[in-house]
Every structure is written in structure tokens, then in C-alpha cells.
Design a protein around this motif. Structure first.
Motif, PDB file in Angstrom:
ATOM      1  N   MET A   1     -15.474   8.025 -25.475  1.00 52.32           N
ATOM      2  CA  MET A   1     -14.122   7.687 -25.456  1.00 52.32           C
ATOM      3  C   MET A   1     -13.751   7.891 -26.983  1.00 52.32           C
ATOM      4  O   MET A   1     -14.479   7.450 -27.865  1.00 52.32           O
ATOM      5  N   PRO A   2     -12.390   8.370 -27.178  1.00 53.13           N
ATOM      6  CA  PRO A   2     -11.880   8.692 -28.566  1.00 53.13           C
ATOM      7  C   PRO A   2     -11.602   7.336 -29.289  1.00 53.13           C
ATOM      8  O   PRO A   2     -11.074   6.544 -28.612  1.00 53.13           O
ATOM      9  N   PRO A   3     -11.423   7.392 -30.515  1.00 51.02           N
ATOM     10  CA  PRO A   3     -10.921   6.178 -31.229  1.00 51.02           C
ATOM     11  C   PRO A   3      -9.472   6.337 -31.071  1.00 51.02           C
ATOM     12  O   PRO A   3      -8.656   7.414 -31.255  1.00 51.02           O
ATOM     13  N   PHE A   4      -8.758   5.038 -31.010  1.00 52.66           N
ATOM     14  CA  PHE A   4      -7.179   4.891 -30.973  1.00 52.66           C
ATOM     15  C   PHE A   4      -6.782   3.913 -31.677  1.00 52.66           C
ATOM     16  O   PHE A   4      -7.521   2.857 -31.830  1.00 52.66           O
ATOM     17  N   ALA A   5      -5.696   3.755 -32.165  1.00 51.58           N
ATOM     18  CA  ALA A   5      -4.809   2.683 -33.038  1.00 51.58           C
ATOM     19  C   ALA A   5      -4.842   1.295 -31.983  1.00 51.58           C
ATOM     20  O   ALA A   5      -4.585   1.661 -30.636  1.00 51.58           O
ATOM     21  N   PRO A   6      -4.843   0.210 -32.665  1.00 55.56           N
ATOM     22  CA  PRO A   6      -4.499  -0.742 -31.801  1.00 55.56           C
ATOM     23  C   PRO A   6      -3.242  -0.823 -31.226  1.00 55.56           C
ATOM     24  O   PRO A   6      -2.105  -0.484 -31.702  1.00 55.56           O
ATOM     25  N   LEU A   7      -3.153  -1.497 -29.974  1.00 54.22           N
ATOM     26  CA  LEU A   7      -1.763  -1.641 -29.206  1.00 54.22           C
ATOM     27  C   LEU A   7      -1.029  -2.822 -29.869  1.00 54.22           C
ATOM     28  O   LEU A   7      -1.606  -4.019 -29.949  1.00 54.22           O
ATOM     29  N   ARG A   8       0.236  -2.612 -30.320  1.00 52.60           N
ATOM     30  CA  ARG A   8       0.970  -3.590 -30.835  1.00 52.60           C
ATOM     31  C   ARG A   8       2.149  -3.980 -30.199  1.00 52.60           C
ATOM     32  O   ARG A   8       2.945  -2.953 -29.774  1.00 52.60           O
ATOM     33  N   VAL A   9       2.444  -4.998 -29.609  1.00 53.95           N
ATOM     34  CA  VAL A   9       3.746  -5.460 -28.803  1.00 53.95           C
ATOM     35  C   VAL A   9       4.765  -5.960 -29.693  1.00 53.95           C
ATOM     36  O   VAL A   9       4.433  -7.179 -30.467  1.00 53.95           O
ATOM     37  N   ARG A  10       5.843  -5.436 -29.929  1.00 61.16           N
ATOM     38  CA  ARG A  10       6.942  -5.892 -30.947  1.00 61.16           C
ATOM     39  C   ARG A  10       7.742  -7.009 -30.139  1.00 61.16           C
ATOM     40  O   ARG A  10       8.016  -6.873 -28.777  1.00 61.16           O
ATOM     41  N   GLY A  11       8.081  -8.117 -30.840  1.00 60.61           N
ATOM     42  CA  GLY A  11       9.017  -8.989 -30.452  1.00 60.61           C
ATOM     43  C   GLY A  11       8.358  -9.908 -29.569  1.00 60.61           C
ATOM     44  O   GLY A  11       9.050 -10.908 -28.821  1.00 60.61           O
ATOM     45  N   GLY A  12       7.002 -10.317 -29.254  1.00 62.08           N
ATOM     46  CA  GLY A  12       6.623 -10.952 -28.331  1.00 62.08           C
ATOM     47  C   GLY A  12       6.721 -12.454 -28.558  1.00 62.08           C
ATOM     48  O   GLY A  12       7.042 -13.299 -27.962  1.00 62.08           O
ATOM     49  N   ALA A  13       6.194 -12.502 -29.983  1.00 59.77           N
ATOM     50  CA  ALA A  13       6.432 -14.246 -30.654  1.00 59.77           C
ATOM     51  C   ALA A  13       7.723 -14.591 -30.780  1.00 59.77           C
ATOM     52  O   ALA A  13       8.123 -15.584 -30.315  1.00 59.77           O
ATOM     53  N   HIS A  14       8.825 -13.542 -30.906  1.00 62.66           N
ATOM     54  CA  HIS A  14       9.912 -13.871 -30.969  1.00 62.66           C
ATOM     55  C   HIS A  14      10.472 -14.415 -29.687  1.00 62.66           C
ATOM     56  O   HIS A  14      11.352 -15.402 -29.646  1.00 62.66           O
ATOM     57  N   GLN A  15      10.322 -13.886 -28.735  1.00 61.41           N
ATOM     58  CA  GLN A  15      10.698 -14.056 -27.241  1.00 61.41           C
ATOM     59  C   GLN A  15      10.149 -15.364 -26.824  1.00 61.41           C
ATOM     60  O   GLN A  15      10.654 -16.200 -26.045  1.00 61.41           O
ATOM     61  N   LEU A  16       8.947 -15.701 -27.157  1.00 60.98           N
ATOM     62  CA  LEU A  16       8.546 -16.963 -26.905  1.00 60.98           C
ATOM     63  C   LEU A  16       9.184 -18.197 -27.332  1.00 60.98           C
ATOM     64  O   LEU A  16       9.401 -19.084 -26.914  1.00 60.98           O
ATOM     65  N   ARG A  17       9.397 -17.870 -28.672  1.00 61.31           N
ATOM     66  CA  ARG A  17       9.948 -19.059 -29.522  1.00 61.31           C
ATOM     67  C   ARG A  17      11.670 -19.056 -28.631  1.00 61.31           C
ATOM     68  O   ARG A  17      11.950 -20.444 -28.797  1.00 61.31           O
ATOM     69  N   ARG A  18      12.173 -17.969 -28.694  1.00 60.57           N
ATOM     70  CA  ARG A  18      13.360 -18.255 -27.868  1.00 60.57           C
ATOM     71  C   ARG A  18      13.378 -19.069 -26.705  1.00 60.57           C
ATOM     72  O   ARG A  18      14.251 -20.057 -26.246  1.00 60.57           O
ATOM     73  N   ALA A  19      12.312 -18.622 -25.850  1.00 63.64           N
ATOM     74  CA  ALA A  19      12.354 -19.384 -24.523  1.00 63.64           C
ATOM     75  C   ALA A  19      12.091 -21.054 -24.682  1.00 63.64           C
ATOM     76  O   ALA A  19      12.430 -21.617 -23.880  1.00 63.64           O
ATOM     77  N   LEU A  20      11.150 -21.149 -25.820  1.00 64.53           N
ATOM     78  CA  LEU A  20      10.913 -22.742 -26.001  1.00 64.53           C
ATOM     79  C   LEU A  20      12.163 -23.377 -26.423  1.00 64.53           C
ATOM     80  O   LEU A  20      12.387 -24.584 -26.175  1.00 64.53           O
TER      81      LEU A  20
END
Length: 157
Positions: A1-20
């Protein structure tokens, strides 16, 4: 399996804070509505009549005493210089008994709050000093009468 960059999800923490935040606001709004409904209903039962316990509490509760400011001339000016606004004092009246007899001292106002200590400007040392206290209206009348017939003193509570 070839090396690949980590997967980053943008805006996840912000959406969680907004929901709370939305959830907290909804909860606060619900509590405010409940408090308003309870305040509007007061001590009334389901049929709109005042409950017996609330009616008894209204009958037993004395009316709130109206507080007034009363200027009081204290015999000892040096004592007044020790006072500051906010201090609690007992005002004591010492009867003007003739020399040789014991004078009766009585507390005229207990736990009066000092609201002001006016400056003494060139007054005679024997004239005492003025202090303004906050007391119920009835106590202010007693203080005025005692000040006219007796020498007044204070003790700090």
C-alpha cells in the motif's frame, strides 16, 4: 500500500460547537418560559384562587419598612471621624440626668447603616459631629426626638 497524507475534515469542530450552542439556547429558552409561566401563575391554584399557604404567608409577612436618611448629631466628634459610609452602628441616647445621678442609656436605633459622614468645617469641639444613617421611618422619628432631649453616641456593630 502506498503512503498517503492523513485525511483532514474541515469545520468538524466548529459544527459541533455550533450544535451545542443551539442546544444550550433551546434549553435556556425553555427554562425562561417555565419561569415566566410560574411567575405569571404566582401562588394561584388550578382554579385561579390563591392557595391557602400563600394566603397565610401574605397575612403573616409584615409590610416592608420604608427606609429614610436621618441626620444625627453625635456628641463625640472624634467617634464620628472613625465612621465610613456602609458601617453599621447602634445609636445610643444618654439621658440628661443632673450631675451625681446615673443616667439611663438606651439604644434608639440598632444596626443603622451609615450613609454619609459630612465634613466638619470649623465647628466647635463640643458641638459634636453629624452623621447620616439609613433607618426605618418610625426609627427616624424616635432619633429626632432623642437628639433633641439627649446626648447621642454610637457603637460600631
Amino acid at each position: 500500500m502506498p503512503p498517503f497524507a492523513p485525511l483532514r475534515v474541515r469545520g468538524g469542530a466548529h459544527q459541533l460547537r455550533r450544535a451545542l450552542r443551539r442546544r444550550r439556547r433551546a434549553l435556556a429558552a425553555g427554562l425562561a418560559m417555565t419561569a415566566a409561566a410560574l411567575a405569571a401563575s404566582g401562588s394561584r391554584g388550578a382554579d385561579g384562587a390563591e392557595t391557602e399557604a400563600a394566603a397565610a404567608a401574605h397575612r403573616e409577612r409584615p409590610p416592608a419598612a420604608e427606609m429614610v436618611s436621618a441626620p444625627v448629631r453625635i456628641a463625640d466628634a472624634a467617634t464620628v471621624r472613625l465612621l465610613r459610609p456602609g458601617d453599621r452602628v447602634d445609636v445610643i441616647a444618654a439621658g440628661g440626668a443632673p450631675s451625681g445621678e446615673a443616667s439611663d442609656a438606651r439604644v434608639v436605633a440598632a444596626g443603622a447603616r451609615v450613609t454619609a459622614v459630612p465634613e466638619t468645617r470649623g465647628q466647635a469641639g463640643d458641638g459634636g459631629a453629624l452623621v447620616v444613617v439609613s433607618v426605618p421611618r418610625a426609627t427616624a422619628a424616635v432619633l429626632a426626638g432623642a437628639g433633641a432631649t439627649s446626648r447621642l453616641a454610637v457603637t460600631v456593630c
